[in-house]
Design a protein around this motif. Structure first.
Motif, PDB file in Angstrom:
ATOM      1  N   MET A   1      -9.910  14.918  11.930  1.00  0.00           N
ATOM      2  CA  MET A   1      -9.855  15.578  10.648  1.00  0.00           C
ATOM      3  C   MET A   1      -9.655  14.559   9.536  1.00  0.00           C
ATOM      4  O   MET A   1      -8.599  13.935   9.470  1.00  0.00           O
ATOM      5  N   PRO A   2     -10.591  14.392   8.616  1.00  0.00           N
ATOM      6  CA  PRO A   2     -10.452  13.382   7.578  1.00  0.00           C
ATOM      7  C   PRO A   2      -9.254  13.609   6.678  1.00  0.00           C
ATOM      8  O   PRO A   2      -8.567  12.689   6.306  1.00  0.00           O
ATOM      9  N   GLY A   3      -8.959  14.852   6.318  1.00  0.00           N
ATOM     10  CA  GLY A   3      -7.834  15.139   5.427  1.00  0.00           C
ATOM     11  C   GLY A   3      -6.510  14.715   6.028  1.00  0.00           C
ATOM     12  O   GLY A   3      -5.619  14.243   5.351  1.00  0.00           O
ATOM     13  N   THR A   4      -6.379  14.901   7.336  1.00  0.00           N
ATOM     14  CA  THR A   4      -5.136  14.525   8.005  1.00  0.00           C
ATOM     15  C   THR A   4      -4.943  13.017   7.960  1.00  0.00           C
ATOM     16  O   THR A   4      -3.859  12.533   7.669  1.00  0.00           O
ATOM     17  N   ASN A   5      -6.005  12.267   8.230  1.00  0.00           N
ATOM     18  CA  ASN A   5      -5.904  10.811   8.183  1.00  0.00           C
ATOM     19  C   ASN A   5      -5.555  10.334   6.782  1.00  0.00           C
ATOM     20  O   ASN A   5      -4.770   9.410   6.622  1.00  0.00           O
ATOM     21  N   ASP A   6      -6.161  10.966   5.768  1.00  0.00           N
ATOM     22  CA  ASP A   6      -5.849  10.608   4.387  1.00  0.00           C
ATOM     23  C   ASP A   6      -4.384  10.882   4.080  1.00  0.00           C
ATOM     24  O   ASP A   6      -3.704  10.057   3.496  1.00  0.00           O
ATOM     25  N   ALA A   7      -3.901  12.060   4.495  1.00  0.00           N
ATOM     26  CA  ALA A   7      -2.502  12.411   4.247  1.00  0.00           C
ATOM     27  C   ALA A   7      -1.573  11.460   4.998  1.00  0.00           C
ATOM     28  O   ALA A   7      -0.553  11.026   4.455  1.00  0.00           O
ATOM     29  N   ASP A   8      -1.919  11.143   6.244  1.00  0.00           N
ATOM     30  CA  ASP A   8      -1.099  10.200   7.013  1.00  0.00           C
ATOM     31  C   ASP A   8      -1.078   8.831   6.350  1.00  0.00           C
ATOM     32  O   ASP A   8      -0.042   8.174   6.301  1.00  0.00           O
ATOM     33  N   GLY A   9      -2.230   8.408   5.843  1.00  0.00           N
ATOM     34  CA  GLY A   9      -2.306   7.119   5.166  1.00  0.00           C
ATOM     35  C   GLY A   9      -1.453   7.084   3.904  1.00  0.00           C
ATOM     36  O   GLY A   9      -0.774   6.089   3.631  1.00  0.00           O
ATOM     37  N   VAL A  10      -1.471   8.161   3.162  1.00  0.00           N
ATOM     38  CA  VAL A  10      -0.655   8.259   1.949  1.00  0.00           C
ATOM     39  C   VAL A  10       0.821   8.214   2.317  1.00  0.00           C
ATOM     40  O   VAL A  10       1.614   7.495   1.707  1.00  0.00           O
ATOM     41  N   THR A  11       1.192   8.983   3.339  1.00  0.00           N
ATOM     42  CA  THR A  11       2.582   9.006   3.793  1.00  0.00           C
ATOM     43  C   THR A  11       3.027   7.610   4.230  1.00  0.00           C
ATOM     44  O   THR A  11       4.109   7.151   3.853  1.00  0.00           O
ATOM     45  N   GLN A  12       2.191   6.944   5.005  1.00  0.00           N
ATOM     46  CA  GLN A  12       2.537   5.606   5.479  1.00  0.00           C
ATOM     47  C   GLN A  12       2.677   4.620   4.324  1.00  0.00           C
ATOM     48  O   GLN A  12       3.579   3.774   4.327  1.00  0.00           O
ATOM     49  N   LEU A  13       1.781   4.712   3.351  1.00  0.00           N
ATOM     50  CA  LEU A  13       1.878   3.818   2.184  1.00  0.00           C
ATOM     51  C   LEU A  13       3.170   4.066   1.414  1.00  0.00           C
ATOM     52  O   LEU A  13       3.858   3.124   1.010  1.00  0.00           O
ATOM     53  N   ALA A  14       3.509   5.332   1.205  1.00  0.00           N
ATOM     54  CA  ALA A  14       4.725   5.665   0.457  1.00  0.00           C
ATOM     55  C   ALA A  14       5.962   5.156   1.191  1.00  0.00           C
ATOM     56  O   ALA A  14       6.845   4.532   0.592  1.00  0.00           O
ATOM     57  N   ILE A  15       6.024   5.399   2.485  1.00  0.00           N
ATOM     58  CA  ILE A  15       7.180   4.946   3.266  1.00  0.00           C
ATOM     59  C   ILE A  15       7.225   3.422   3.329  1.00  0.00           C
ATOM     60  O   ILE A  15       8.299   2.824   3.222  1.00  0.00           O
ATOM     61  N   SER A  16       6.075   2.785   3.466  1.00  0.00           N
ATOM     62  CA  SER A  16       6.028   1.317   3.479  1.00  0.00           C
ATOM     63  C   SER A  16       6.553   0.734   2.175  1.00  0.00           C
ATOM     64  O   SER A  16       7.256  -0.280   2.170  1.00  0.00           O
ATOM     65  N   LEU A  17       6.217   1.376   1.071  1.00  0.00           N
ATOM     66  CA  LEU A  17       6.669   0.884  -0.229  1.00  0.00           C
ATOM     67  C   LEU A  17       8.184   1.044  -0.379  1.00  0.00           C
ATOM     68  O   LEU A  17       8.871   0.118  -0.814  1.00  0.00           O
ATOM     69  N   VAL A  18       8.706   2.192   0.013  1.00  0.00           N
ATOM     70  CA  VAL A  18      10.163   2.389  -0.044  1.00  0.00           C
ATOM     71  C   VAL A  18      10.845   1.377   0.874  1.00  0.00           C
ATOM     72  O   VAL A  18      11.832   0.736   0.482  1.00  0.00           O
ATOM     73  N   ASP A  19      10.313   1.207   2.073  1.00  0.00           N
ATOM     74  CA  ASP A  19      10.882   0.249   3.032  1.00  0.00           C
ATOM     75  C   ASP A  19      10.884  -1.168   2.457  1.00  0.00           C
ATOM     76  O   ASP A  19      11.866  -1.907   2.599  1.00  0.00           O
ATOM     77  N   ALA A  20       9.801  -1.542   1.803  1.00  0.00           N
ATOM     78  CA  ALA A  20       9.718  -2.882   1.209  1.00  0.00           C
ATOM     79  C   ALA A  20      10.792  -3.063   0.139  1.00  0.00           C
ATOM     80  O   ALA A  20      11.415  -4.129   0.051  1.00  0.00           O
ATOM     81  N   TYR A  21      11.029  -2.031  -0.654  1.00  0.00           N
ATOM     82  CA  TYR A  21      12.094  -2.121  -1.658  1.00  0.00           C
ATOM     83  C   TYR A  21      13.465  -2.179  -0.996  1.00  0.00           C
ATOM     84  O   TYR A  21      14.338  -2.923  -1.446  1.00  0.00           O
ATOM     85  N   VAL A  22      13.667  -1.396   0.042  1.00  0.00           N
ATOM     86  CA  VAL A  22      14.950  -1.422   0.755  1.00  0.00           C
ATOM     87  C   VAL A  22      15.230  -2.830   1.281  1.00  0.00           C
ATOM     88  O   VAL A  22      16.339  -3.338   1.175  1.00  0.00           O
ATOM     89  N   ARG A  23      14.194  -3.467   1.823  1.00  0.00           N
ATOM     90  CA  ARG A  23      14.351  -4.811   2.394  1.00  0.00           C
ATOM     91  C   ARG A  23      14.289  -5.918   1.344  1.00  0.00           C
ATOM     92  O   ARG A  23      14.461  -7.088   1.658  1.00  0.00           O
ATOM     93  N   LYS A  24      14.015  -5.534   0.099  1.00  0.00           N
ATOM     94  CA  LYS A  24      13.878  -6.507  -1.004  1.00  0.00           C
ATOM     95  C   LYS A  24      12.784  -7.524  -0.682  1.00  0.00           C
ATOM     96  O   LYS A  24      12.921  -8.721  -0.920  1.00  0.00           O
TER      97      LYS A  24
END
Length: 151
Positions: A1-24
């Motif tokens: 399902m393309p929409g699911t992959n897009d949503a998963d990608g968005v979720t992963q990007l958002a979490i990766s960005l928060v994680d990067a800030y947490v780790r400075k």
């Protein structure tokens, strides 16, 4: 399902960005933002970060931790310090100051139409407020669970 992959990608990007800030981790912040830009998902990631910000704000309220607008301004400023270029850092902190007290129109003006300001501002806020109630690894794990993404 393309929409699911897009949503998963968005979720992963958002979490990766928060994680990067947490780790400075300046490089990881840059990598996550570059991927959001390259994939044309800045608005989607920003939207996902708004959901996380609301979730974490409610979580802080539920735990009884006192978190005032001044606390969030200082925390966001500390979170973006030494990670962003000075001009972007100033824009993020200034926009968050207005946003944190409900002056959304003023916050919008401070961004000067740059969607990256909101992206950084929300990611930094999530990292900062999340650490008020969670240890760093626990915060990232909680965001993954709350978003329904696999670890």
């Amino acid at each position: 399902m393309p929409g699911t992959n897009d949503a998963d990608g968005v979720t992963q990007l958002a979490i990766s960005l928060v994680d990067a800030y947490v780790r400075k981790d300046r490089d990881a912040v840059g990598t996550a933002v570059a991927e959001a830009e390259r994939s044309g998902r800045i608005d989607d990631v920003t939207s996902e970060l708004k959901v996380y910000a609301s979730f974490l704000t409610r979580r802080v309220q539920e735990t009884g931790v006192v978190w005032k607008p001044a606390d969030s301004r200082e925390a966001v400023a500390r979170t973006v310090a030494d990670i962003l270029e000075p001009e972007l850092e100033f824009a993020v902190v200034t926009a968050w100051e207005a946003h944190s007290v409900g002056e959304h129109e003023a916050a919008e003006r401070f961004t000067r139409g740059d969607p990256l300001v909101f992206l950084h501002m929300l990611a930094a806020f999530c990292a900062a407020i999340g650490q008020a109630v969670y240890k760093p690894a626990e915060l990232i794990s909680t965001l993954r669970i709350a978003s329904g993404s696999a670890e």
